[in-house]
Scaffold this motif. Structure first.
Motif, short mmCIF file in Angstrom:
data_model
loop_
_atom_site.label_atom_id
_atom_site.label_comp_id
_atom_site.label_asym_id
_atom_site.label_seq_id
_atom_site.Cartn_x
_atom_site.Cartn_y
_atom_site.Cartn_z
N PRO A 3 0.81 -1.23 0.00
CA PRO A 3 0.00 0.00 0.00
C PRO A 3 0.84 1.28 0.00
O PRO A 3 0.47 2.26 -0.64
CB PRO A 3 -0.82 -0.13 1.29
CG PRO A 3 -0.90 -1.60 1.54
CD PRO A 3 0.39 -2.16 1.05
N ILE A 36 -7.96 3.35 -5.24
CA ILE A 36 -8.86 2.48 -4.48
C ILE A 36 -9.13 1.19 -5.26
O ILE A 36 -9.23 0.10 -4.68
CB ILE A 36 -10.19 3.22 -4.18
CG1 ILE A 36 -9.92 4.40 -3.25
CG2 ILE A 36 -11.20 2.27 -3.54
CD1 ILE A 36 -11.09 5.31 -3.04
N ASN A 40 -8.39 -1.92 -3.22
CA ASN A 40 -9.59 -2.54 -2.65
C ASN A 40 -10.54 -3.13 -3.68
O ASN A 40 -11.59 -3.66 -3.32
CB ASN A 40 -10.36 -1.51 -1.81
CG ASN A 40 -10.24 -1.79 -0.32
OD1 ASN A 40 -9.35 -2.53 0.10
ND2 ASN A 40 -11.14 -1.21 0.46
N LEU A 301 -5.95 4.42 2.90
CA LEU A 301 -5.68 3.01 2.63
C LEU A 301 -4.19 2.74 2.36
O LEU A 301 -3.69 1.65 2.62
CB LEU A 301 -6.50 2.54 1.43
CG LEU A 301 -8.00 2.32 1.66
CD1 LEU A 301 -8.71 2.11 0.32
CD2 LEU A 301 -8.24 1.13 2.58
N SER A 302 -3.51 3.74 1.84
CA SER A 302 -2.09 3.57 1.51
C SER A 302 -1.19 3.66 2.74
O SER A 302 0.01 3.39 2.66
CB SER A 302 -1.65 4.62 0.49
OG SER A 302 -1.63 5.91 1.08
N HIS A 303 -1.76 4.09 3.88
CA HIS A 303 -1.02 4.24 5.14
C HIS A 303 0.02 5.36 5.09
O HIS A 303 0.88 5.45 5.97
CB HIS A 303 -0.33 2.93 5.55
CG HIS A 303 -1.24 1.75 5.63
ND1 HIS A 303 -2.40 1.76 6.36
CD2 HIS A 303 -1.17 0.52 5.04
CE1 HIS A 303 -3.00 0.58 6.24
NE2 HIS A 303 -2.28 -0.18 5.43
#
Length: 432
Positions: A3, A36, A40, A301-303
């Motif tokens: 990510p 995304i 995801n 989401l990628s942190h």
């Protein structure tokens, strides 16, 4: 691909598209949706696109955007903004550098109506540049004043920048409006002092204007009273709690339309032009916000925010050291990116750090907005500089950039004062 790698690649692609002048909203839509999808799946990306679009478009807080924009546009087409300049000009235009100082005051007043730096620079440029040229003002001073004075547009409420910041960070729009008042007055004062110093050191830059009689001064002030009343009612109503920001925007728009219609300065044709301009500007702002709500989940989401937060905390710079580092990043990015793009891109990354360090988000919002404004007159992008160049075609671009340098320094000193004294931003919100 991890990510973090996906997030870094996506962020790099986004910066590249912005530097290629691809519209901000479209660039963010592409990267957010694609990111995304990679992390995801397609179903998650399409589901988020539909849900976030509907949720944001039905957000009642966004009503404040078109109404305040309409208020500013109607005030412009009816000449109300010009009357603010005329009142300032009648009062101080006869002193050395007075026309430049009057332009700064006019920009501040118009900014309180339009909430747009570009609109302030464009409108005041058309009104004031010809006057200063007529009285042999230095083109460097006259164009620098208009370009810099336009930056007051996002700091003095009602400010579109504050509305976007509030929605992205879930802060109170009313408190942010109040937080911008004293910093806006401080910046206005800094600009006036800059004009005074320049015209004292170099008298030929700002010759004296023609004297005006008390009758002319009184007539100019009478012309400015209606719009001053509108500003007092809308901002005062928010401060005292009589109006919410949405109600204040509606009342302000209704008042300027009524004043224009009764005074005969607002025709159906000019109202239609103001309404069309308001719709285009509002659509642009809403698209950017929808795109922001799509790219923010991708960044999460990628942190990347967690990694950046960990990195900044590990540097052990302390609260002020970390804050200065973040603002320095904004200053550098402001030389290349448009302000709203920076706001949308960076807030998801920096906001967790701000909360971890216990920094007041209202105070941080004022500092960030002022820093973004500095980007409007920073080379090589400097949107306000190019706006002024479109009005003053005979002035070389390099002279306009030279003209804004003293005002850029004044903005930097103002930023330092606001960092050192947080209560200048937090006192009025705390009194609400």
């Amino acid at each position: 691909m991890s990510p973090i790698v996906v997030g870094t690649v996506g962020f790099g692609l986004l910066l590249a598209m912005l530097l290629m002048r691809i519209p901000v909203a479209f660039a963010m839509f592409a990267v957010g949706f694609g990111g995304i999808w990679v992390l995801n799946g397609l179903q998650a990306a399409t589901g988020l696109l539909s849900s976030e679009t509907f949720a944001l478009a039905s957000n009642s807080e966004l009503i404040v955007v078109p109404l305040f924009i309409l208020m500013g546009n109607v005030a412009s087409v009816t000449g109300m903004s010009r009357r603010l300049y005329e009142a300032a000009y009648a009062t101080i235009g006869q002193i050395r550098g007075g026309l430049a100082a009057a332009t700064v005051i006019g920009c501040g007043g118009f900014a309180a109506l339009s909430g747009s730096s570009v609109a302030s620079a464009l409108t005041m440029g058309r009104t004031a540049l010809s006057e200063m040229d007529r009285f042999n003002y230095s083109p460097r001073l006259s164009t620098g004043v208009v370009a810099a004075g336009g930056t007051l547009g996002i700091l003095i409420p009602p400010s579109t920048g504050f509305v976007i910041y509030a929605i992205l960070t879930e802060q109170s729009i009313g408190r942010l409006f109040m937080a911008g008042i004293l910093p806006g007055v401080l910046l206005l004062t800094a600009f006036l002092l800059t004009v005074t110093v320049l015209c004292t050191l170099y008298p030929e830059m700002g010759p004296k204007g023609p004297p005006t009689s008390m009758t002319e001064k009184g007539r100019a002030f009478l012309g400015a009273i209606p719009i001053l009343v509108v500003i007092f009612i809308t901002i005062g109503g928010i401060y005292t709690g009589y109006f919410s920001p949405n109600e204040a925007a509606g009342i302000g728009a209704a008042l300027v339309i009524t004043i224009g219609a009764v005074g005969g300065t607002l025709t159906l044709r000019s109202f239609w032009e103001a309404a069309q301009s308001s719709i285009v500007t509002t659509a642009s702002v809403i698209l950017i916000l929808i795109a922001a709500h799509l790219i923010n989940p991708f960044i999460a989401l990628s942190h990347l925010p967690a990694e950046v937060s960990h990195l900044l905390v590990s540097l052990d710079l302390g609260v002020y050291g970390t804050l200065i580092l973040i603002l320095s990043i904004y200053l550098v990015l402001g030389c290349f990116l448009e302000g709203l793009a920076m706001l949308v891109l960076t807030l998801p990354i920096f906001l967790p750090v701000i909360f971890d360090l216990g920094i007041d988000p209202i105070w941080f919002g004022v500092l960030v907005v002022l820093t973004l404004e500095m980007g409007l007159i920073s080379p090589p992008v400097g949107i306000n500089v190019f706006i002024v160049k479109s009005v003053a075609r005979q002035v070389p671009l390099i002279d306009i950039f030279r003209g804004v340098i003293p005002f850029w320094i004044a903005m930097l000193l103002t930023l330092i004062i606001l960092v050192a004294i947080p209560q200048l931003s937090l006192w009025l919100p705390g009194m609400m």
